[in-house]
Design an enzyme around this catalytic site. Structure first.
Site, PDB file in Angstrom:
ATOM      1  CE1 TYR A  20      -3.901  -0.795   0.293  1.00  0.00           C
ATOM      2  CE2 TYR A  20      -2.799   1.360  -0.534  1.00  0.00           C
ATOM      3  CZ  TYR A  20      -2.708   0.518   0.139  1.00  0.00           C
ATOM      4  OH  TYR A  20      -2.288   0.596   1.493  1.00  0.00           O
ATOM      5  CE  LYS A  36      -4.744   1.414   3.250  1.00  0.00           C
ATOM      6  NZ  LYS A  36      -4.972   1.174   4.958  1.00  0.00           N
TER       7      LYS A  36
END
Length: 280
Positions: free
Chosen positions: A175, A179
């Site tokens: 993640y 991002k």
């Protein structure tokens, strides 16, 4: 915002938001809708989608939406086709849908890696790409050529995360990687579409009071660590210098700023909404 700004700064505008059924996406839909925008939201969860639409409509917002998979390029094309069919144009796109699976660095599986990247990076890229195509077409329209605002063709806002800036904070290494890449792609897209009067920016939330974060409190804090309810979540936001957890409305307010014509000379930037937890 200027003192003489209209009460409904988004009147006549159309805003499309992925992951609009709950959390930051839902708060953003309400914020832009209360400012006069017509709203189209998507969510993978039918119940959340219907509940959010009912709330928006009860507040007098012209709102519609549908179930679309934010990890699929084909669904990106369907999503924007539905927006244009319903409203005929799109002025603001909020690339909000995203999620993570909490796994330590040494335990991340290939399946988790692929799932995370598909949703938070691959899908986000192709939704952004399709949004840009719609807005570029609008840039060539007669209305755009005669518009008084320099930002005549649209604003794209990607919802990133402080995990993409300060990776050591993350509960999911994939993640954080996704991002970080999304923040960089925001700059890439901003440079490529600026000539059409389109702005592309990102908002990076910190620890926000959402059902998603409370689910992490249950799964990690309570089930894995045996902590009392709320203690794991509290431990994550307690270091925030402003002394409180973020609320979805905090994120929505930053999005509204970037969607407003007052910000039409800002592009390729990332606004951190984290109460000072991460400073750049």
């Amino acid at each position: 915002m200027a003192p003489d700004a209209p009460e409904k700064p988004f009147a006549g505008k159309v805003a499309a938001i992925t992951g609009g059924g709950a959390g930051n996406g839902r708060a953003t839909a309400k914020r832009l809708g209360s400012g006069g925008a017509r709203i189209f939201i998507s969510d993978i969860n039918t119940s959340s989608l219907e509940d959010a639409l009912a709330e928006l409509k009860s507040g007098g917002v012209d709102a519609s939406g549908g179930v679309f998979d934010a990890s699929k390029a084909a669904d990106a094309r369907r999503f924007f086709g539905a927006v244009i069919k319903r409203y005929g144009r799109m002025d603001v796109f909020v690339n909000n849908a995203g999620a993570l699976r909490a796994q330590p660095f040494l335990e991340v599986t290939e399946e988790t890696w692929d799932w995370t990247m598909d949703l938070n990076l691959k899908g986000a890229f192709f939704y952004m790409q399709e949004a840009a195509k719609v807005m570029i077409a609008q840039a060539h329209s007669p209305e755009a050529r005669h518009a008084s605002s320099p930002q005549a063709s649209g604003a794209i806002i990607n919802i990133a995360s402080v995990a993409g800036i300060q990776g050591g904070m993350t509960l999911s290494p994939p993640y954080a990687g996704a991002k970080a890449a999304l923040i960089n792609l925001t700059k890439v897209a901003a440079a490529k579409v600026a000539q059409y009067g389109i702005t592309v920016n990102a908002v990076a939330p910190g620890i926000v009071n959402t059902a998603f974060n409370w689910s992490l409190d249950e799964e990690i804090g309570q089930k894995q660590l045996g902590m009392a309810p709320g203690k794991h979540f509290e431990g994550r936001w307690k270091p925030v210098p402003l002394g409180r957890v973020g609320e979805p409305e905090d994120v929505a307010n930053a999005v509204a700023f970037l969607a407003h014509p007052d910000s039409n000379y800002i592009t390729g930037e990332t606004i951190v909404v984290a109460g000072g937890l991460v400073m750049r």
